[in-house]
Write a protein that holds these residues in place. Structure first.
Motif, short mmCIF file in Angstrom:
data_model
loop_
_atom_site.label_atom_id
_atom_site.label_comp_id
_atom_site.label_asym_id
_atom_site.label_seq_id
_atom_site.Cartn_x
_atom_site.Cartn_y
_atom_site.Cartn_z
N PHE A 170 -6.61 -1.63 -13.86
CA PHE A 170 -7.48 -1.81 -12.70
C PHE A 170 -7.75 -3.28 -12.46
O PHE A 170 -7.62 -4.10 -13.33
CB PHE A 170 -8.76 -0.99 -12.82
N LEU A 171 -8.07 -3.54 -11.20
CA LEU A 171 -8.27 -4.91 -10.75
C LEU A 171 -9.71 -5.12 -10.34
O LEU A 171 -10.35 -4.21 -9.82
CB LEU A 171 -7.42 -5.18 -9.51
N LEU A 172 -10.21 -6.31 -10.57
CA LEU A 172 -11.50 -6.71 -10.02
C LEU A 172 -11.21 -7.83 -9.06
O LEU A 172 -10.83 -8.91 -9.48
CB LEU A 172 -12.41 -7.24 -11.13
N ASP A 173 -11.34 -7.57 -7.77
CA ASP A 173 -11.10 -8.67 -6.84
C ASP A 173 -12.23 -8.72 -5.82
O ASP A 173 -13.28 -8.12 -6.02
CB ASP A 173 -9.72 -8.53 -6.18
N ASP A 174 -12.01 -9.47 -4.74
CA ASP A 174 -13.10 -9.66 -3.79
C ASP A 174 -13.44 -8.38 -3.02
O ASP A 174 -14.36 -8.37 -2.21
CB ASP A 174 -12.78 -10.81 -2.83
N GLN A 175 -12.71 -7.32 -3.27
CA GLN A 175 -13.07 -6.05 -2.63
C GLN A 175 -13.56 -5.04 -3.66
O GLN A 175 -13.56 -3.84 -3.40
CB GLN A 175 -11.87 -5.48 -1.88
N GLY A 176 -13.91 -5.53 -4.83
CA GLY A 176 -14.42 -4.62 -5.85
C GLY A 176 -13.33 -4.15 -6.79
O GLY A 176 -12.33 -4.83 -6.99
N ILE A 177 -13.55 -2.96 -7.31
CA ILE A 177 -12.64 -2.44 -8.32
C ILE A 177 -11.56 -1.61 -7.64
O ILE A 177 -11.83 -0.87 -6.70
CB ILE A 177 -13.42 -1.55 -9.30
N SER A 178 -10.33 -1.75 -8.10
CA SER A 178 -9.35 -0.75 -7.70
C SER A 178 -8.53 -0.34 -8.91
O SER A 178 -8.03 -1.17 -9.66
CB SER A 178 -8.45 -1.27 -6.57
N VAL A 179 -8.48 0.95 -9.09
CA VAL A 179 -7.71 1.51 -10.19
C VAL A 179 -6.35 1.89 -9.63
O VAL A 179 -6.24 2.35 -8.50
CB VAL A 179 -8.41 2.76 -10.75
N VAL A 180 -5.32 1.62 -10.40
CA VAL A 180 -3.98 1.95 -9.92
C VAL A 180 -3.58 3.29 -10.52
O VAL A 180 -3.26 3.36 -11.70
CB VAL A 180 -2.98 0.87 -10.33
N PRO A 181 -3.64 4.33 -9.71
CA PRO A 181 -3.43 5.66 -10.28
C PRO A 181 -1.96 6.01 -10.43
O PRO A 181 -1.57 7.15 -10.23
CB PRO A 181 -4.11 6.57 -9.26
N ILE A 182 -1.14 5.03 -10.71
CA ILE A 182 0.26 5.40 -10.88
C ILE A 182 0.71 5.24 -12.32
O ILE A 182 0.52 4.23 -12.95
CB ILE A 182 1.22 4.63 -9.96
N THR A 183 1.27 6.29 -12.77
CA THR A 183 2.01 6.24 -14.01
C THR A 183 3.28 7.00 -13.66
O THR A 183 3.48 7.34 -12.50
CB THR A 183 1.27 6.99 -15.12
N SER A 184 4.10 7.25 -14.61
CA SER A 184 5.30 7.99 -14.27
C SER A 184 4.92 9.34 -13.68
O SER A 184 4.23 10.12 -14.30
CB SER A 184 6.14 8.19 -15.52
N MET A 185 5.36 9.53 -12.47
CA MET A 185 4.98 10.77 -11.82
C MET A 185 6.00 11.86 -12.07
O MET A 185 5.88 12.96 -11.58
CB MET A 185 4.85 10.54 -10.33
N GLY A 186 7.02 11.52 -12.79
CA GLY A 186 8.04 12.50 -13.04
C GLY A 186 9.10 12.45 -11.97
O GLY A 186 9.03 11.64 -11.04
N LEU A 187 10.07 13.32 -12.10
CA LEU A 187 11.19 13.25 -11.18
C LEU A 187 11.11 14.35 -10.15
O LEU A 187 11.97 15.20 -10.04
CB LEU A 187 12.49 13.34 -11.98
N THR A 188 10.04 14.34 -9.41
CA THR A 188 9.85 15.42 -8.44
C THR A 188 10.15 14.99 -7.02
O THR A 188 10.13 15.80 -6.11
CB THR A 188 8.39 15.91 -8.50
N HIS A 189 10.43 13.70 -6.83
CA HIS A 189 10.64 13.21 -5.48
C HIS A 189 11.91 13.82 -4.87
O HIS A 189 12.87 14.10 -5.58
CB HIS A 189 10.72 11.69 -5.47
N THR A 190 11.90 13.99 -3.57
CA THR A 190 13.08 14.51 -2.91
C THR A 190 14.00 13.35 -2.57
O THR A 190 13.55 12.28 -2.18
CB THR A 190 12.70 15.24 -1.61
N ALA A 191 15.30 13.57 -2.76
CA ALA A 191 16.26 12.51 -2.50
C ALA A 191 16.70 12.57 -1.05
O ALA A 191 17.02 13.64 -0.52
CB ALA A 191 17.45 12.64 -3.42
N SER A 192 16.69 11.43 -0.42
CA SER A 192 17.09 11.38 0.97
C SER A 192 18.60 11.19 1.07
O SER A 192 19.21 10.57 0.20
CB SER A 192 16.36 10.22 1.65
#
Lengths: 123, 486
Positions: B239-261
């Motif tokens: 997470f970051l503390l910047d001039d807009q407050g806290i932001s948590v980065v909710p990304i970790t490996s999401m797995g291989l569920t994405h659809t391939a274009s």
């Protein structure tokens, strides 16, 4: 509990309390201004008040003032004296401000807390 | 309260159970609601613990402020560590105007100060005074949220631990009865989660904040240790503390569920498109360009960015080596006018030194920028420099997360990577190449007679027939041209 006040009666002739022994004001005694914060008429708060009254009579010889503040009735007063625990006794005068929390059952500790007796005991 | 009845019935989540499921209040903090799958447990107390300077107070205050601003839920802050004035100053640096919220009766701050030296204790007492103050503050603004920061200072201020513990237990029960959603902050303990074992009393939702410094570079992380009655993300999230407050980065490996274009997009170099099954890259794929110094990696990146903008799509260019103006100047020499795309708002160049922040912070920045700019193409030039701030393992972990995130958004990514020495594949390149769909290797061959020949080899390109021969290419003011293929 209603706010009750007890103001100084006649000064009694006991010089040991008057530790200043100032020549300029030989008859002036320290005036004790005490405030007891409680939250309702609980057994603890009644006990604290009784302990305090007895102690004042014995050691302050009438030169004192006790104000009892019931925080249930006047909650906003808790902020000013930074009260978190009840009962809390605040010595407003003489300065510096002192605080003693608890039901004041240990007289020795209260006397030390009020600077009526140094921690080591000198009497 | 509809609380503990539903615990781990994830699969049989029939709709009629929804009324029994734990209710949550959104924190409004960027990313945190995703990590906690909806926010903090409604009407209960969440514990936020961490070492000094990890951002506990700020997280708690932001919970109150965002609640007041976004969800019309006024808040009360019982501050035991910092005065109201200090809190106002701290939050002003994050862009929040606490005095205004106080005037609007959306926030009340009660500074509770205990000086152990001034206090003598004798006989029985309780902490009803604190309760009364809290109650008064809650009534004053009709609060729905409460922050107790840091309640464990009571242990330092008062001598009788037994009374404090009993009173804390009563306090947390009382908060529950009052129906407010509370956040309690606590200092991290040596062997326990908190120094005074507060987790014993507050066990519904526990967050741990962490602030690590690795080789002079700091990274803040957040983890949900426990969330009774709810599923939640279990990883450590930067997470970051910047001039807009806290932001948590909710990304970790999401797995291989994405659809391939199956859609193809141009690389910006027609002759390279020809090598890629005559059509170019797959949309949403990731492309790696490796090469020794001066082989033209950035030129390929610029060509790709230019082609993207020419289609009217947005490209986001992360430059870790050169400043934006340097990139613009250099690229105009190979026929790429990137400046016009910037002025049209189609291209954004984000230039930072990799050593300015830790890997996780870079990931967070990349994430925030992507969320905001919404590009279809992201270029990271070069990832080599990121390796400077983390070991290969953590770089790979970060890239995996980033690539998963980009694929989910169907964003095509191009990474350049500097390799040293000729011919031999660098360890880093091999390490991350497995994440990539297309791998272009650039090189130069010394021909001995004061001339160097630039070479290009398409080492892999998943899912398409491609030209695997070694090619010669030239860089000129007309752009990149690959020779020897049709």
């Amino acid at each position: 509990m209603a706010t009750s006040k007890k103001t100084a009666g006649k000064p009694e002739n006991n010089g040991s309390v008057d530790r200043k022994k100032s020549k300029a004001t030989p008859f002036k005694r320290p005036v004790w201004e005490l405030r007891l914060y409680v939250a309702g008429m609980t057994p603890t708060s009644i006990r604290a008040f009784e302990n305090l009254k007895r102690l004042c009579e014995e050691h302050m010889h009438g030169a004192y003032k006790i104000q009892v503040v019931d925080l249930l009735e006047r909650p906003m007063l808790a902020r000013g004296d930074q009260i978190i625990a009840v009962p809390t006794l605040v010595r407003r005068l003489p300065t510096p401000v002192k605080k003693i929390i608890g039901d004041l059952s240990n007289t020795e500790r209260v006397l030390v807390g009020l600077d009526l007796r140094p921690a080591g005991g000198w009497r | 309260m509809p609380a503990r009845t539903v615990q781990k019935k994830k699969k049989t989540n029939a709709p009629d159970l929804s009324s029994l499921v734990l209710e949550k209040v959104p924190t409004g903090i960027r990313g945190l609601d995703q990590v906690t799958h909806g926010g903090f447990p409604k009407g209960r107390t969440a514990l936020v613990c961490g070492g000094p300077g990890t951002g506990k107070t700020l997280l708690g205050l932001e919970f109150l402020v965002r609640g007041a601003l976004l969800y019309n839920e006024p808040g009360v802050c019982v501050a035991m560590e910092e005065t109201a004035q200090e809190l106002v100053t701290n939050m002003a640096s994050l862009g929040y105007d606490l005095p205004q919220l106080i005037r609007q009766k959306k926030l009340a701050i009660d500074y509770v100060h205990i000086e152990r030296k001034q206090i003598e204790e004798t006989g029985e007492y309780d902490l009803e005074g604190l309760f009364i103050r809290l109650r008064a503050a809650i009534e004053q603004v009709k609060a729905k949220r409460v922050l107790l920061d840091t309640i464990e200072l009571l242990f330092l201020g008062l001598k009788n631990d037994g009374i404090v513990r009993a009173e804390l237990r009563r306090l947390f029960h009382w908060l529950k009865d009052a129906g407010v959603t509370a956040v309690v902050t606590a200092e991290m303990g040596d062997r326990t989660l908190t120094r005074y074992g507060l987790e014993e009393y507050v066990a519904d939702c526990v967050l741990v904040l962490d602030h690590r410094v690795n080789e002079q570079i700091s990274t803040r992380r957040l983890r949900v240790v426990k969330y009774r009655g709810s599923s939640h993300g279990t990883n450590e999230y930067p997470f970051l503390l910047d001039d807009q407050g806290i932001s948590v980065v909710p990304i970790t490996s999401m797995g291989l569920t994405h659809t391939a274009s199956t859609e193809r997009i141009s690389s910006g170099v027609p002759t390279l498109d020809a090598m890629l099954g005559k059509k170019g890259f797959f949309r949403g794929s990731s492309v790696l360009i490796t090469g020794t110094a001066g082989t033209g990696k950035s030129s390929f990146a610029a060509a790709f960015a230019g082609a993207t903008c020419a289609r009217g799509e947005r490209a986001l260019y992360f430059a870790y080596e050169e400043s934006p103006s340097q990139i613009l100047r250099n690229m105009s020499s190979v026929g790429q006018d990137l400046e016009k795309w910037i002025s049209r708002g189609l291209l954004r160049i984000h230039a930072t030194r990799p050593t300015a922040a830790g890997l996780e912070s870079h990931l967070a920045t990349v994430y925030n920028e992507i969320q905001e700019f919404k590009p279809t193409v992201v270029i990271i030039d070069p990832i080599t420099n990121l390796v400077a701030v983390g070991d290969l393992h953590s770089v790979k972990a970060m890239l995996t997360r980033l690539i998963d995130f980009l694929k989910l958004k169907h964003v095509t990514a191009m990474f350049t990577n500097l390799v040293f020495g000729s011919g031999i594949m660098e360890e880093t390149a091999v390490g991350i190449s497995s994440l990539m769909d297309t791998w272009v290797v650039l090189g130069d061959v010394d021909q001995g007679e004061s001339e160097r020949m630039r070479t290009l080899n398409l080492l892999k390109s998943r899912g398409m027939s491609h030209d695997t021969r070694m090619h010669r290419f030239t860089l000129s003011d007309k752009g990149i041209e690959i020779h020897g293929n049709k």
